[in-house]
Design an enzyme around this catalytic site. Structure first.
Site, mmCIF file in Angstrom:
data_model
loop_
_atom_site.group_PDB
_atom_site.id
_atom_site.type_symbol
_atom_site.label_atom_id
_atom_site.label_comp_id
_atom_site.label_asym_id
_atom_site.label_seq_id
_atom_site.Cartn_x
_atom_site.Cartn_y
_atom_site.Cartn_z
ATOM 1 N N ASP A 1 -8.661 -5.409 -5.696
ATOM 2 C CA ASP A 1 -8.850 -4.063 -5.346
ATOM 3 C C ASP A 1 -9.487 -2.928 -5.270
ATOM 4 O OD1 ASP A 1 -6.639 -2.408 -3.317
ATOM 5 O OD2 ASP A 1 -4.919 -2.728 -3.365
ATOM 6 N N HIS B 1 -6.954 -5.635 -1.765
ATOM 7 C CA HIS B 1 -6.467 -4.412 -0.991
ATOM 8 C C HIS B 1 -5.465 -5.779 -0.108
ATOM 9 C CE1 HIS B 1 -3.682 -1.352 -0.527
ATOM 10 N NE2 HIS B 1 -4.259 -0.922 0.532
ATOM 11 N N SER C 1 0.720 -1.104 -0.025
ATOM 12 C CA SER C 1 -0.344 0.214 -0.072
ATOM 13 C C SER C 1 1.083 1.404 -0.126
ATOM 14 C CB SER C 1 -1.046 -0.011 1.365
ATOM 15 O OG SER C 1 -1.791 0.647 1.034
#
Length: 761
Positions: free
Chosen positions: A690, A726, A606
């Site tokens: 995601d 994610h 991330s």
């Protein structure tokens, strides 16, 4: 820590490696200029610069921002190309098997007492796709001294999908104890659907199946995102946050990329249709803001939180549920109505509110406010400790508080009374992370302790027991596939480029020497006030054991390890500090012989994926042995345009602002790939569902890397996970395969030697 002998001589290494069962492996043969091609368009975006005026920025892979047949074919070709490389690793299957063995042990949470007078806890036998919720058969606290599994299964999300891609994303029990409201996410999407079931109808093997869930009530609430569930005291319904339904039908969840706008707080009454839900709050003038509604444990008040971005600043409004009918006309006491600080309602004693805040306290403090006498203002209850970050507060026994501080990133647990006086410290000798669970009215709390070599210890503090017996170990995780005691961790401090002292944890197997020959995994994050605390990873420890490697975790600026000041030092125009801190960590490891030069594999996800890519672009050639960037934010000129990206402007800056554009453009990974430098072996990981950091970031960066450096002598790869998001809700098998791929990539691309057993030379 042990002292170690000097390194063995070069001419003996090969013989010793054979003697101790190691196999020297050269890096996998790599033929450059064989990547799947990506069409380049003539698309150009125009921005405003404070120093340069109008700036035209080519974006030849603009088409990869949207899902299409062309995008799908290109990503499938990339995945096949990457798979061929990863599968050529002769140690890949062996590493996967070792990871599977080390992950196969019972995992559990601290138990919590529900209002049906039963104890509930999360449990995974070892390799179950999703963790299940178990419960006791009566009000007796479960005894795990004889068995890891006692009681009964209450909610098993593995029954909701055949491939483990349906996961529990949120939940709350009604105050009467009769209802369980829960959110289910599919394929890792941030979108969830909320359902309700009776606690007398478990979702358990034998009762239900994937095709048949008769125990569920007809309630079905869609378009739920970034939400919690909070029941009112009468157990007739609950508050939740949702978005408009346009463009977010179930089949598209996780595929759509448009910006998240127009969040709303609703109240749902059990047994009614979602179309009949009561709108409680929205803000049409600020469509990008998000909200949260939480009912106090005594049911007297509902707290409404408003966040405009990811900064630790929010509004806090309170409404008395006994004096208000739930709906848009509720009378709110706007106790914090400017975005100047974070305000987190801990709990209440009647009208007296306890609030954790960083107002004039970067490390956080606790204040009180009598909501019936707001003119008296906030009163300091527990002042800030300028040398320790207050990370968690829980009220128990009505008149006691459990506080978790982090001093130099190491947890400290204290008990306070209701006058704000510190009574005692618990678990004084433990080095690691701590989290606490409690109920305001009960005389106990549970603390879960974890660390780099501690898989999990659940302890209990009970104020009703004799003083010397109040603190006790309740349950301890036992790992089967490796011995955590074979590993040790230390904390060191190093200087960044500007002289700032940065702490870093270093973990190794006790037979691994600090002699400048060990490969390393270096993990980092550095953003959004998020701390990287000591954590337990059986796969990383297995990698350390099998390859004689170390793990390094630098707590760089931008994180929350030292409060808001530390965070602020790594945001917007100061983002370079984050990258400098991380690169300096690698240099420190090599200079001080913790790791071998050119054998440090950097990793982050991330915001940490951005960190990895930016450091690869900025560091001297040869600094890193490999780079693994997971679900990274890599196009810093486009991030606000997709899903929740606009909320990140508080950390990254606004590319539409001419002043911000100037510093963003200089470190956006997509726009700063060096053309005349050999990059380390690099693998980007993303997922097709995601909807937090949309996969276009990794798609475009991979295409640009491969186009710009087609003859790079190390691979530049893209791994795309299907039916995944994610990271949240990812099944155990997916996490296992991902670990085998990424750490196998590090080993094969750096030519690491597998060690069947460690040699204490």
């Amino acid at each position: 820590m042990h002292r170690f002998l000097q390194p063995v001589r070069e001419r003996l290494r090969s013989a010793l490696a054979r003697y101790f069962g190691s196999r020297i492996m050269s890096s996998t043969q790599w033929t450059p200029n064989m990547y799947p091609s990506a069409r380049r368009s003539d698309h150009i975006d125009t921005y405003r610069s404070e120093t340069r005026g109008e700036v035209k920025v080519p974006d030849p892979y603009h088409w990869l921002e949207e899902y299409s047949e062309e995008t799908d074919k290109w990503t499938s070709d990339q995945e096949e190309f990457t798979r061929t490389y990863l599968d050529s690793n002769p140690d890949r299957k062996k590493l996967e098997d070792a990871f599977r063995k080390s992950m196969d042990y019972p995992k559990f949470s601290a138990p919590f007492l529900n209002d049906d007078k039963r104890w509930y806890w999360f449990y995974n036998t070892g390799l179950q796709a999703q963790t299940v919720i178990c419960r006791s058969k009566d009000e007796t606290l479960p005894d795990f001294s004889e068995s890891d599994y006692v009681g009964e299964t209450f909610f098993d999300p593995n029954l909701l999908s055949s491939d483990g891609t349906a996961s529990l994303s949120m939940y709350d029990f009604s105050h009467c104890g009769k209802y369980f409201a829960y959110g289910i996410s599919l394929s890792g999407s941030d979108f969830s659907t909320i359902y309700v079931r009776s606690t007398s109808s478990p979702l358990a093997p034998g009762n239900n199946s994937i095709r048949n869930d008769d125990g569920r009530l007809p309630d079905e609430l869609r378009y739920v995102k970034f939400s919690s569930i909070s029941w009112t005291k009468d157990s007739k319904g609950f508050f939740y946050q949702r978005y408009p339904g346009t463009g977010t039908v179930n089949g598209q969840n996780g595929i759509q990329t448009q910006g998240d706008r127009d969040a709303m707080i609703y109240y749902h009454r059990i047994g009614t249709s979602q179309s009949d839900d009561i709108l409680v709050h929205e803000d049409q003038e600020h469509p990008d803001w998000v909200f949260g509604a939480e009912v106090t444990e005594d049911g007297k008040y509902v707290a409404l939180y408003t966040m405009k971005d990811t900064s630790r600043k929010n509004l806090l409004w309170i409404a008395d549920l006994g004096q208000n009918e739930v709906g848009r006309n509720m009378k709110w006491n706007k106790i914090c109505n400017v975005f100047d600080s974070e305000y987190d309602l801990i709990g209440n004693d009647g009208s007296l509110l306890y609030i954790r805040t960083n107002k004039a306290a970067p490390q956080y403090k606790i204040v009180t406010l009598d909501i019936e006498k707001p003119e008296l203002g906030f009163k300091e209850f527990i002042p800030e400790d300028p040398k320790a970050y207050l990370s968690q507060v829980k009220i128990f026994n009505k008149d006691r508080l459990a506080l978790v501080y982090k001093r130099n990133v190491i947890g400290e647990l204290y008990v306070y009374n209701n006058t704000g006086s510190r009574l005692m410290r618990l678990a004084r000798d433990f080095v690691g992370s701590m989290t606490v669970t409690a109920r305001e009215t009960e005389p106990w709390f549970f603390a879960t302790l974890t660390g780099f070599n501690t898989p999990g210890i659940v302890c209990r503090y009970n104020i009703q027991r004799p003083e010397e017996q109040r603190w006790s170990v309740y349950r301890t995780a036992k790992v089967k596939g490796l011995n955590p005691n074979d590993f040790e961790a230390r904390q060191v401090w190093y200087d960044s480029y500007d002289g700032t002292k940065i702490p870093m944890f270093i973990v190794r197997h006790k037979n691994t020497q600090f002699n400048g020959t060990a490969p390393a995994i270096q993990y980092g994050y550095g953003g959004f006030n998020i701390s990287i605390n000591p954590f337990f990873s059986p796969t990383i420890l297995t990698f350390l054991q099998k390859y004689g490697a170390i793990l390094a975790v630098p707590n760089i600026r931008g994180g929350g390890e030292f409060g808001e000041t530390w965070h602020d030092a790594g945001i917007r125009e100061k983002r370079a500090n984050v990258y400098d801190d991380f690169i300096a960590a690698t240099q420190f490891l090599v200079k001080n012989k913790y790791a071998a030069g050119g054998k440090v594999a950097i990793n982050g996800g991330s915001n940490g994926g951005l960190l990895v890519a930016a450091c690869v672009n900025r560091a001297r050639e040869g600094t890193f042995g490999a780079a693994i960037a997971e679900v990274g934010v890599l196009d810093l000129l486009k991030f606000p345009k997709f899903t929740i990206g606009k909320a990140w402007i508080s950390d990254y800056g606004d590319p539409e602002d001419p002043r911000d554009f100037d510093y963003i453009y200089t470190h956006s990974p997509l726009h700063n790939i060096p053309k005349n430098m050999v990059l380390p072996p690099t693998m980007l990981l993303t997922a097709d569902h995601d909807d937090r950091v949309v996969p276009m970031h990794s798609f475009k960066y991979a295409a640009m890397l491969q186009y710009t450096l087609p003859h790079n002598r190390h691979p530049l790869l893209l791994r795309v996970d299907k039916k995944a998001g994610h990271g949240g809700g990812k099944s155990t098998e997916k996490r296992l395969q991902e670990a085998a791929d990424k750490w196998g990539f590090a080993a094969q691309s750096m030519g690491l030697a597998w060690k069947d057993r460690q040699a204490n030379l």
